[in-house]
Scaffold this motif. Structure first.
Motif, PDB file in Angstrom:
ATOM      1  N   SER A  57       0.850  -1.197   0.000  1.00 38.55           N
ATOM      2  CA  SER A  57       0.000   0.000   0.000  1.00 38.55           C
ATOM      3  C   SER A  57       0.882   1.243   0.000  1.00 38.55           C
ATOM      4  CB  SER A  57      -0.917   0.027   1.234  1.00 38.55           C
ATOM      5  OG  SER A  57      -0.165   0.257   2.401  1.00 38.55           O
ATOM      6  N   GLY A  58       0.264   2.374  -0.250  1.00 40.11           N
ATOM      7  CA  GLY A  58       0.992   3.639  -0.129  1.00 40.11           C
ATOM      8  C   GLY A  58       1.405   3.882   1.318  1.00 40.11           C
ATOM      9  N   THR A  59       0.557   3.451   2.242  1.00 42.53           N
ATOM     10  CA  THR A  59       0.875   3.603   3.664  1.00 42.53           C
ATOM     11  C   THR A  59       2.108   2.782   4.033  1.00 42.53           C
ATOM     12  OG1 THR A  59      -1.483   3.924   4.084  1.00 42.53           O
ATOM     13  CG2 THR A  59      -0.106   3.382   5.987  1.00 42.53           C
ATOM     14  N   SER A  83      -3.475  16.594   4.872  1.00 42.76           N
ATOM     15  CA  SER A  83      -3.135  15.424   4.058  1.00 42.76           C
ATOM     16  C   SER A  83      -3.996  14.276   4.559  1.00 42.76           C
ATOM     17  CB  SER A  83      -1.655  15.052   4.205  1.00 42.76           C
ATOM     18  OG  SER A  83      -1.346  13.945   3.362  1.00 42.76           O
ATOM     19  N   PHE A  84      -3.887  13.146   3.866  1.00 45.69           N
ATOM     20  CA  PHE A  84      -4.498  11.926   4.380  1.00 45.69           C
ATOM     21  C   PHE A  84      -3.719  11.519   5.623  1.00 45.69           C
ATOM     22  CE2 PHE A  84      -5.013   7.157   3.953  1.00 45.69           C
ATOM     23  CZ  PHE A  84      -6.308   7.148   4.435  1.00 45.69           C
ATOM     24  N   ASP A 155       5.369  12.738  -0.538  1.00 44.83           N
ATOM     25  CA  ASP A 155       4.171  11.907  -0.631  1.00 44.83           C
ATOM     26  C   ASP A 155       3.480  12.311  -1.939  1.00 44.83           C
ATOM     27  OD1 ASP A 155       1.562  10.965  -0.543  1.00 44.83           O
ATOM     28  OD2 ASP A 155       1.406  11.124   1.642  1.00 44.83           O
ATOM     29  N   CYS A 157       1.294  10.531  -3.589  1.00 40.36           N
ATOM     30  CA  CYS A 157       0.130   9.649  -3.775  1.00 40.36           C
ATOM     31  C   CYS A 157      -0.950  10.293  -4.641  1.00 40.36           C
ATOM     32  CB  CYS A 157      -0.434   9.244  -2.424  1.00 40.36           C
ATOM     33  SG  CYS A 157       0.665   8.145  -1.517  1.00 40.36           S
ATOM     34  N   HIS A 158      -0.940  11.638  -4.763  1.00 43.74           N
ATOM     35  CA  HIS A 158      -1.941  12.317  -5.598  1.00 43.74           C
ATOM     36  C   HIS A 158      -1.406  12.721  -6.968  1.00 43.74           C
ATOM     37  CE1 HIS A 158      -4.366  13.967  -1.858  1.00 43.74           C
ATOM     38  NE2 HIS A 158      -4.197  12.663  -1.844  1.00 43.74           N
ATOM     39  N   SER A 179       0.785   5.755  -4.375  1.00 44.99           N
ATOM     40  CA  SER A 179      -0.287   4.844  -3.950  1.00 44.99           C
ATOM     41  C   SER A 179      -1.050   4.385  -5.194  1.00 44.99           C
ATOM     42  CB  SER A 179      -1.258   5.556  -3.009  1.00 44.99           C
ATOM     43  OG  SER A 179      -2.462   4.808  -2.876  1.00 44.99           O
ATOM     44  N   LYS A 184      -6.813   6.577  -6.955  1.00 42.88           N
ATOM     45  CA  LYS A 184      -5.599   7.278  -7.394  1.00 42.88           C
ATOM     46  C   LYS A 184      -5.431   7.162  -8.916  1.00 42.88           C
ATOM     47  CE  LYS A 184      -5.020   8.247  -3.089  1.00 42.88           C
ATOM     48  NZ  LYS A 184      -4.144   7.671  -2.102  1.00 42.88           N
ATOM     49  N   GLY A 191      -1.980  -0.971  -3.136  1.00 41.94           N
ATOM     50  CA  GLY A 191      -0.592  -1.044  -3.556  1.00 41.94           C
ATOM     51  C   GLY A 191       0.091   0.296  -3.429  1.00 41.94           C
ATOM     52  N   TYR A 319      -8.941  17.476   3.509  1.00 45.37           N
ATOM     53  CA  TYR A 319      -9.164  16.534   4.607  1.00 45.37           C
ATOM     54  C   TYR A 319      -9.350  17.343   5.871  1.00 45.37           C
ATOM     55  CZ  TYR A 319      -6.612  13.373   1.449  1.00 45.37           C
ATOM     56  OH  TYR A 319      -6.189  12.657   0.369  1.00 45.37           O
TER      57      TYR A 319
HETATM   58  C1  LIG Z   1      -3.885   7.455  -0.611  1.00 47.54           C
HETATM   59  C2  LIG Z   1      -2.890   8.209   0.183  1.00 47.54           C
HETATM   60  C3  LIG Z   1      -1.942   7.585   1.013  1.00 47.54           C
HETATM   61  C4  LIG Z   1      -1.968   6.133   1.379  1.00 47.54           C
HETATM   62  O1  LIG Z   1      -2.149   5.280   0.382  1.00 47.54           O
HETATM   63  P1  LIG Z   1      -2.813   3.837   0.570  1.00 47.54           P
HETATM   64  O2  LIG Z   1      -2.333   3.168  -0.678  1.00 47.54           O
HETATM   65  O3  LIG Z   1      -4.294   4.023   0.629  1.00 47.54           O
HETATM   66  O4  LIG Z   1      -2.246   3.214   1.803  1.00 47.54           O
HETATM   67  C5  LIG Z   1      -0.978   8.373   1.607  1.00 47.54           C
HETATM   68  N1  LIG Z   1      -0.946   9.704   1.444  1.00 47.54           N
HETATM   69  C6  LIG Z   1      -1.862  10.339   0.693  1.00 47.54           C
HETATM   70  C7  LIG Z   1      -1.756  11.813   0.541  1.00 47.54           C
HETATM   71  C8  LIG Z   1      -2.869   9.613   0.054  1.00 47.54           C
HETATM   72  O5  LIG Z   1      -3.796  10.259  -0.656  1.00 47.54           O
END
Ligand SMILES: *Cc1c(COP(=O)(O)O)cnc(C)c1O
Length: 377
Positions: A57-59, A83-84, A155, A157-158, A179, A184, A191, A319
């Motif tokens: 995952s991204g996490t 952020s998330f 990060d 992820c976006h 992510s 996404k 993933g 968020y």
């Molecule tokens: C989606 C997201 C994550 C985490 O990704 P996952 O794949 O859902 O674990 C981390 N940071 C941001 C900013 C995200 O949008």
């Protein structure tokens, strides 16, 4: 006429994607195989970064980055207030302390001027977040981190698919995180990936992903070795070949999807340009924006939110500032007033639908609904 629910974002799955997953299922390697490596290679080549490691995952990818920095309890990592939650949680996973930094009101990106105020003797790194898909001011961030001898983690992820000049999202920082969650830019179901140009970070992250084992299963198989050494606590954060096959297949369409997202965003921009109540976030440069989200500010956001949902439009709010979550209030004593711009912005932000398959008709329905609702406030 009742409209079908329009989500704020969703995946696109083609027959080719389906065929790629079936083929992975029949390949003999469900996990730990060549498809994972091919996916890592394809994404890192796309982003023009030497090393990519796929994670579950991204996490998990963010967690791996925090481990690679060898944080000690008491160390501080500066993160944006908006952020998330995973961005800050990754710091907690390694017993370090996130320090929340305010954002710029027009972009909700971390404000480089504010970062300087939070740097202390305990600061080890900054995590920049390309909020909504827009690249941060990496020139400023790299300068600040160099001067203060801090690691820069991005990060992204976006923002997969965004670029500044020749440099792609994922290629600016010491470590960058992607992510592949369904909302996404491209998906593997669940993933993520860490991109880096440091061989040593790369090797650390690959061990961490696999219980801390010093050789990966394919290497061990090739060398006919049953022994391995474990020197530190790792996790099972592996991505499967099945998921990687989907990701590889999706990657072919990334550029066309990003340009579709930009087209949708430009239409929203022009439709809202003469509205007094709908204010989109500022886009600094269209090629530096991958439009994971399209975020506007509106008065009486909660009313607008409810009325849009009543029309089956999947608006959302990205968020709540992380430091206002109970977890952070209890764990590190955060409170209102810590990041006033983030907090004030939070009361008016609304994410409206944007994804590659959003139809013109549905977008028109969203625009008309939003104008009607805000004009009647
Ligand atoms: C989606 C997201 C994550 C985490 O990704 P996952 O794949 O859902 O674990 C981390 N940071 C941001 C900013 C995200 O949008």
């Amino acid at each position: 006429m009742a409209k079908k629910y329009i989500p704020y974002s969703t995946q696109s799955i083609s027959q080719q994607d389906v065929a790629a997953v079936i083929s992975a299922l029949q390949s003999g390697w469900l996990t730990g195989g060549k498809t994972v490596e091919n996916f890592e290679k394809a994404v890192s080549e796309y982003c023009r970064v030497p090393y990519g490691t796929a994670l579950s995952s991204g996490t998990a990818a963010l967690h791996a980055c925090m481990r690679a920095l060898h944080l000690q309890p008491g160390d501080e990592v500066i993160v944006p207030a908006i952020s998330f939650i995973a961005t800050a949680n990754a710091v907690l996973y390694e017993q370090a302390t996130p320090v929340f930094c305010d954002v710029s009101p027009d972009t909700l990106l971390i404000n480089p001027e504010q970062i300087k105020k939070h740097i202390s003797a305990k600061t080890k790194a900054v995590i920049a977040v390309d909020f909504a898909g827009q690249l941060c001011d990496y020139e400023a961030l790299i300068g600040i981190c160099k001067e203060a001898d801090l690691y820069l983690v991005a990060d992204c992820c976006h923002s997969l698919g965004a670029s500044f000049g020749d440099v792609k999202s994922g290629a600016f920082a010491d470590l960058s995180v992607l992510s592949f969650h369904p909302v996404k830019q491209i998906t593997t179901g669940e993933g993520g990936m860490v991109l880096t140009s440091s061989k040593s970070f790369y090797e650390d992250i690959r061990r961490f992903r696999n219980h801390g084992i010093s050789l990966d299963p394919a290497q061990r198989h090739k060398l006919h070795q049953y022994t391995y050494t474990i020197d530190e606590l790792g996790y099972n954060y592996r991505l499967t070949d099945i998921q990687s096959a989907l990701g590889l297949s999706q990657l072919h369409r990334l550029d066309s999807w990003v340009s579709k997202r930009r087209t949708i965003a430009e239409r929203y921009d022009s439709e809202f340009s003469n509205s007094t109540s709908i204010t989109p976030l500022t886009c600094r440069n269209i090629s530096g924006h991958a439009y994971h989200l399209y975020v506007i500010k509106v008065p009486q956001r909660d009313i607008v939110f409810t009325k849009m949902r009543e029309r089956n439009i999947g608006v959302n709010v990205h968020y709540l500032p992380i430091h206002l979550h109970n977890l952070y209030r209890k764990k590190i004593g955060t409170h209102e007033g810590l990041c006033p711009i983030a907090e004030e912005s939070y009361s008016s932000i609304l994410s409206i639908p944007i994804f590659p398959d959003l139809s013109d008709d549905d977008q028109q329905y969203i625009i008309d609904s939003l104008k009607e609702i805000t004009e009647a406030l």
